[in-house]
Motif scaffolding. Structure first.
Motif, PDB file in Angstrom:
ATOM      1  N   THR A 181      42.230  47.814  46.385  1.00 33.55           N
ATOM      2  CA  THR A 181      43.379  47.134  45.784  1.00 33.55           C
ATOM      3  C   THR A 181      42.934  45.808  45.188  1.00 33.55           C
ATOM      4  O   THR A 181      42.295  44.987  45.868  1.00 33.55           O
ATOM      5  CB  THR A 181      44.474  46.901  46.826  1.00 33.55           C
ATOM      6  OG1 THR A 181      44.864  48.150  47.398  1.00 33.55           O
ATOM      7  CG2 THR A 181      45.687  46.241  46.195  1.00 33.55           C
ATOM      8  N   LEU A 182      43.298  45.595  43.914  1.00 29.60           N
ATOM      9  CA  LEU A 182      42.913  44.401  43.157  1.00 29.60           C
ATOM     10  C   LEU A 182      44.187  43.631  42.810  1.00 29.60           C
ATOM     11  O   LEU A 182      45.148  44.203  42.304  1.00 29.60           O
ATOM     12  CB  LEU A 182      42.169  44.826  41.887  1.00 29.60           C
ATOM     13  CG  LEU A 182      41.591  43.750  40.983  1.00 29.60           C
ATOM     14  CD1 LEU A 182      40.535  42.928  41.703  1.00 29.60           C
ATOM     15  CD2 LEU A 182      40.992  44.396  39.725  1.00 29.60           C
ATOM     16  N   GLN A 183      44.170  42.299  43.097  1.00 28.07           N
ATOM     17  CA  GLN A 183      45.353  41.475  42.836  1.00 28.07           C
ATOM     18  C   GLN A 183      44.957  40.242  42.032  1.00 28.07           C
ATOM     19  O   GLN A 183      43.932  39.611  42.309  1.00 28.07           O
ATOM     20  CB  GLN A 183      46.020  41.056  44.143  1.00 28.07           C
ATOM     21  CG  GLN A 183      47.378  40.391  43.959  1.00 28.07           C
ATOM     22  CD  GLN A 183      48.118  40.224  45.270  1.00 28.07           C
ATOM     23  OE1 GLN A 183      47.504  40.275  46.332  1.00 28.07           O
ATOM     24  NE2 GLN A 183      49.420  40.017  45.210  1.00 28.07           N
ATOM     25  N   SER A 243      42.120  44.812  36.132  1.00 25.92           N
ATOM     26  CA  SER A 243      41.487  46.115  35.897  1.00 25.92           C
ATOM     27  C   SER A 243      40.105  46.169  36.531  1.00 25.92           C
ATOM     28  O   SER A 243      39.455  45.141  36.744  1.00 25.92           O
ATOM     29  CB  SER A 243      41.383  46.398  34.396  1.00 25.92           C
ATOM     30  OG  SER A 243      40.572  45.422  33.762  1.00 25.92           O
ATOM     31  N   PHE A 244      39.694  47.420  36.846  1.00 27.29           N
ATOM     32  CA  PHE A 244      38.351  47.692  37.355  1.00 27.29           C
ATOM     33  C   PHE A 244      37.462  48.017  36.159  1.00 27.29           C
ATOM     34  O   PHE A 244      37.686  49.016  35.464  1.00 27.29           O
ATOM     35  CB  PHE A 244      38.361  48.858  38.329  1.00 27.29           C
ATOM     36  CG  PHE A 244      39.034  48.563  39.645  1.00 27.29           C
ATOM     37  CD1 PHE A 244      38.292  48.115  40.724  1.00 27.29           C
ATOM     38  CD2 PHE A 244      40.412  48.736  39.799  1.00 27.29           C
ATOM     39  CE1 PHE A 244      38.900  47.853  41.944  1.00 27.29           C
ATOM     40  CE2 PHE A 244      41.021  48.475  41.005  1.00 27.29           C
ATOM     41  CZ  PHE A 244      40.275  48.022  42.089  1.00 27.29           C
ATOM     42  N   VAL A 245      36.459  47.166  35.935  1.00 29.44           N
ATOM     43  CA  VAL A 245      35.512  47.434  34.854  1.00 29.44           C
ATOM     44  C   VAL A 245      34.545  48.532  35.281  1.00 29.44           C
ATOM     45  O   VAL A 245      34.261  49.472  34.529  1.00 29.44           O
ATOM     46  CB  VAL A 245      34.767  46.152  34.463  1.00 29.44           C
ATOM     47  CG1 VAL A 245      33.761  46.437  33.347  1.00 29.44           C
ATOM     48  CG2 VAL A 245      35.755  45.071  34.024  1.00 29.44           C
ATOM     49  N   THR A 246      34.014  48.397  36.484  1.00 24.26           N
ATOM     50  CA  THR A 246      33.196  49.455  37.101  1.00 24.26           C
ATOM     51  C   THR A 246      33.739  49.690  38.500  1.00 24.26           C
ATOM     52  O   THR A 246      34.245  48.763  39.144  1.00 24.26           O
ATOM     53  CB  THR A 246      31.712  49.071  37.180  1.00 24.26           C
ATOM     54  OG1 THR A 246      31.565  47.910  38.009  1.00 24.26           O
ATOM     55  CG2 THR A 246      31.137  48.794  35.798  1.00 24.26           C
ATOM     56  N   ALA A 271      46.383  46.283  40.942  1.00 27.40           N
ATOM     57  CA  ALA A 271      45.912  47.593  40.495  1.00 27.40           C
ATOM     58  C   ALA A 271      45.126  48.213  41.641  1.00 27.40           C
ATOM     59  O   ALA A 271      44.600  47.511  42.519  1.00 27.40           O
ATOM     60  CB  ALA A 271      45.040  47.470  39.250  1.00 27.40           C
ATOM     61  N   SER A 272      45.066  49.531  41.667  1.00 21.96           N
ATOM     62  CA  SER A 272      44.339  50.215  42.740  1.00 21.96           C
ATOM     63  C   SER A 272      43.392  51.255  42.150  1.00 21.96           C
ATOM     64  O   SER A 272      43.598  51.750  41.038  1.00 21.96           O
ATOM     65  CB  SER A 272      45.305  50.876  43.719  1.00 21.96           C
ATOM     66  OG  SER A 272      46.057  51.877  43.075  1.00 21.96           O
ATOM     67  N   VAL A 309      41.317  36.895  38.791  1.00 24.09           N
ATOM     68  CA  VAL A 309      41.457  37.769  39.964  1.00 24.09           C
ATOM     69  C   VAL A 309      41.597  36.910  41.211  1.00 24.09           C
ATOM     70  O   VAL A 309      40.840  35.957  41.421  1.00 24.09           O
ATOM     71  CB  VAL A 309      40.253  38.717  40.085  1.00 24.09           C
ATOM     72  CG1 VAL A 309      40.316  39.505  41.386  1.00 24.09           C
ATOM     73  CG2 VAL A 309      40.210  39.669  38.896  1.00 24.09           C
ATOM     74  N   LEU A 310      42.587  37.266  42.020  1.00 25.81           N
ATOM     75  CA  LEU A 310      42.782  36.542  43.273  1.00 25.81           C
ATOM     76  C   LEU A 310      42.030  37.181  44.430  1.00 25.81           C
ATOM     77  O   LEU A 310      41.346  36.494  45.194  1.00 25.81           O
ATOM     78  CB  LEU A 310      44.276  36.482  43.607  1.00 25.81           C
ATOM     79  CG  LEU A 310      44.639  35.832  44.947  1.00 25.81           C
ATOM     80  CD1 LEU A 310      44.255  34.364  44.935  1.00 25.81           C
ATOM     81  CD2 LEU A 310      46.122  36.002  45.254  1.00 25.81           C
ATOM     82  N   SER A 311      42.123  38.507  44.555  1.00 22.17           N
ATOM     83  CA  SER A 311      41.500  39.159  45.715  1.00 22.17           C
ATOM     84  C   SER A 311      41.178  40.612  45.398  1.00 22.17           C
ATOM     85  O   SER A 311      41.789  41.234  44.526  1.00 22.17           O
ATOM     86  CB  SER A 311      42.416  39.094  46.937  1.00 22.17           C
ATOM     87  OG  SER A 311      43.608  39.818  46.704  1.00 22.17           O
ATOM     88  N   LEU A 312      40.198  41.134  46.141  1.00 18.28           N
ATOM     89  CA  LEU A 312      39.823  42.553  46.077  1.00 18.28           C
ATOM     90  C   LEU A 312      39.703  43.052  47.501  1.00 18.28           C
ATOM     91  O   LEU A 312      38.936  42.510  48.305  1.00 18.28           O
ATOM     92  CB  LEU A 312      38.492  42.743  45.341  1.00 18.28           C
ATOM     93  CG  LEU A 312      37.902  44.160  45.373  1.00 18.28           C
ATOM     94  CD1 LEU A 312      38.821  45.146  44.649  1.00 18.28           C
ATOM     95  CD2 LEU A 312      36.508  44.183  44.755  1.00 18.28           C
TER      96      LEU A 312
END
Length: 292
Positions: free
Chosen positions: A109-111, A52-55, A118-119, A86-89
């Motif tokens: 994109t967050l993996q 998830s994106f916190v900010t 998640a995007s 988190v692996l990558s952003l």
């Protein structure tokens, strides 16, 4: 067991916390004589929770950079979290990039380490608020009308334009080389770009009428004898024919045809003026001789 009170041991007690992945749980029973038996089973934990994106950046609205058709956009790196790590952003557009006029959608994109993703999307809207410029506008022009014409043909170097964004269009109320009537005419140029920013500039063309009206046909001097029993004579003449380059004239005379002229010499003066204050005069002499 055939012998009482065997002991039971386990590699993982029930209620333990198990990490994502496969874990083998083994139970071992031992009797008082050291005889053992074991049995095991597997616990498989899968991570199905997306990161998830916190900010994260929000939508942005910006004006173009000065003298450029782009805007440089910078945003803070987002803060992220995941239950396993988190692996990558990644982002399809990096912070600090120059964005063109219009709206661009940026996708992040967050993996996580277990393949969940998640995007996050936000839009960058760049507006061109910079008006185009006009260069080389002519100064005000003053000119005399052409001979026998009520105006003049006027030429000037056409101004040029420039804008931070291309494809601006220039229009004008008049073009160089047009015929301009006597008087003052305002010439305006307008340049407009694709974002409807515009600049207008103008100059004036003043055409003056310095050509005097003319007598095309006018009475000549005349000599006549006095009338019988009179000390003078009635003189007549044809009306003068006049013209002017601008058309409007006013004729005044010191004497009118059909007047009585005394014996002697009389100067008749005709004054012809036009609408712009130019003046011409014609004079002829009426001479009356006493022959009685």
């Amino acid at each position: 067991d055939n012998c009482p009170s065997p002991s039971l041991f386990t590699s993982h007690p029930s209620g333990s916390f198990f990490s994502v992945g496969n874990t083998t749980v083994t139970y071992t029973a031992t009797d008082i004589n050291g005889l053992t038996v074991s049995s095991s089973f597997e616990i498989s934990i899968s991570d199905d929770e997306a990161p998830s994106f916190v900010t994260s950046p929000g939508d942005m609205e910006l004006d173009t950079n000065a003298a450029q058709c782009v805007a440089t956009v910078v945003w803070d790196a987002p803060q992220t979290s995941d239950n396993c790590g988190v692996l990558s952003l990644g982002s399809d557009y990096p912070s600090g990039m120059q964005f063109p006029v219009g709206t661009t959608v940026v996708t992040m994109t967050l993996q996580d380490i277990n393949g969940n993703s998640a995007s996050h999307q936000f839009s960058i809207s760049v507006t061109d608020m910079e008006a185009p410029q006009l260069f080389g506008m002519p100064d005000d022009i003053s000119i005399t009308s052409e001979p026998d014409l009520c105006g003049a043909t006027v030429s000037w170097p056409e101004p040029s334009s420039a804008d931070n964004c291309p494809a601006s269009s220039t229009t004008s109320t008049h073009s160089a080389g047009e015929f301009f009537p006597v008087g003052t005419t305002t010439v305006s140029y307008n340049v407009t770009d694709d974002s409807r920013n515009e600049t207008t500039a103008s100059f004036t063309i003043t055409v003056s009428d310095d050509q005097a009206p003319s007598f095309d046909l006018a009475p000549e001097s005349m000599t006549m004898s006095s009338g019988l029993g009179d000390c003078g004579a009635t003189a007549t003449w044809e009306p003068a024919q006049v013209s002017d380059n601008c058309g409007t004239t006013n004729l005044t005379t010191s004497h009118e045809p059909g007047e009585f002229f005394n014996v002697g010499t009389t100067f008749v003066t005709m004054s012809l003026s036009d609408a712009h204050g130019n003046l011409s005069q014609h004079t002829f002499i009426v001479t009356v001789i006493d022959s009685e």
